[in-house]
Design an enzyme around this catalytic site. Structure first.
Site, short mmCIF file in Angstrom:
data_model
loop_
_atom_site.label_atom_id
_atom_site.label_comp_id
_atom_site.label_asym_id
_atom_site.label_seq_id
_atom_site.Cartn_x
_atom_site.Cartn_y
_atom_site.Cartn_z
CE1 TYR A 27 42.88 35.54 43.11
CE2 TYR A 27 40.57 35.04 42.72
CZ TYR A 27 41.90 34.79 42.48
OH TYR A 27 42.28 33.78 41.63
N GLY A 29 41.72 39.88 50.96
CA GLY A 29 42.37 39.41 52.18
C GLY A 29 43.67 38.71 51.82
N GLY A 31 46.29 36.18 50.43
CA GLY A 31 46.36 35.22 49.33
C GLY A 31 45.30 35.46 48.28
CG HIS A 47 44.69 45.62 45.14
ND1 HIS A 47 45.12 45.06 46.31
CD2 HIS A 47 45.19 46.89 45.11
CE1 HIS A 47 45.83 45.96 46.98
NE2 HIS A 47 45.89 47.07 46.27
CG ASP A 48 45.33 39.77 45.21
OD1 ASP A 48 45.41 40.74 46.00
OD2 ASP A 48 44.77 38.70 45.50
CG ASP A 89 47.28 50.43 47.57
OD1 ASP A 89 47.23 49.24 47.18
OD2 ASP A 89 48.03 50.82 48.48
#
Length: 122
Positions: A27, A29, A31, A47-48, A89
């Site tokens: 996860y 980076g 995609g 975070h994604d 973030d």
């Protein structure tokens, strides 16, 4: 935006997000798919998911307002969407800091087939 996220990671975890987290696990980076490989990779998964819940602005390009004091980051501004991005973030940067001990070089640049299993829901 990504530059501000990099600065938060430097502030909270004491290391470069680009250098340490740009191609880590499934996860961190570009995609993301499969199962998080460890607690550090789970920071990126969360975070994604957080970015996925933001609507009305672009998490990677928009500038938000925040301040940092000692070992804390405070998100500010009047735009709720930008504040949400900032909080995503900030939480990830804190997660990286809190999980520095789980970072394992074996998860750097993992083969794509490692991440082909079904993703868990956010």
């Amino acid at each position: 935006n990504l530059l501000q996220f990099e600065m938060m990671i430097l502030k909270m975890a004491g290391r470069s997000g680009i250098r340490w987290y740009s191609d880590y696990g499934c996860y961190c980076g570009k995609g993301g798919h499969g199962q998080p490989q460890d607690a550090t990779d789970r920071c990126c998964f969360v975070h994604d998911c957080c970015y996925g819940k933001v609507s009305g602005c672009d998490p990677k390009d928009e500038f938000y307002k925040y301040s940092s004091d000692n070992n804390d980051i405070v998100c500010g501004g009047n735009n709720p969407c930008l504040k949400e991005i900032c909080e995503c973030d900030r939480d990830a940067a804190i997660c990286f800091r809190d999980n520095l001990s789980t970072y394992n070089n074996k998860y750097w640049n993992v083969p794509s087939e490692t991440c082909q299993v079904e993703s868990e829901p956010c």
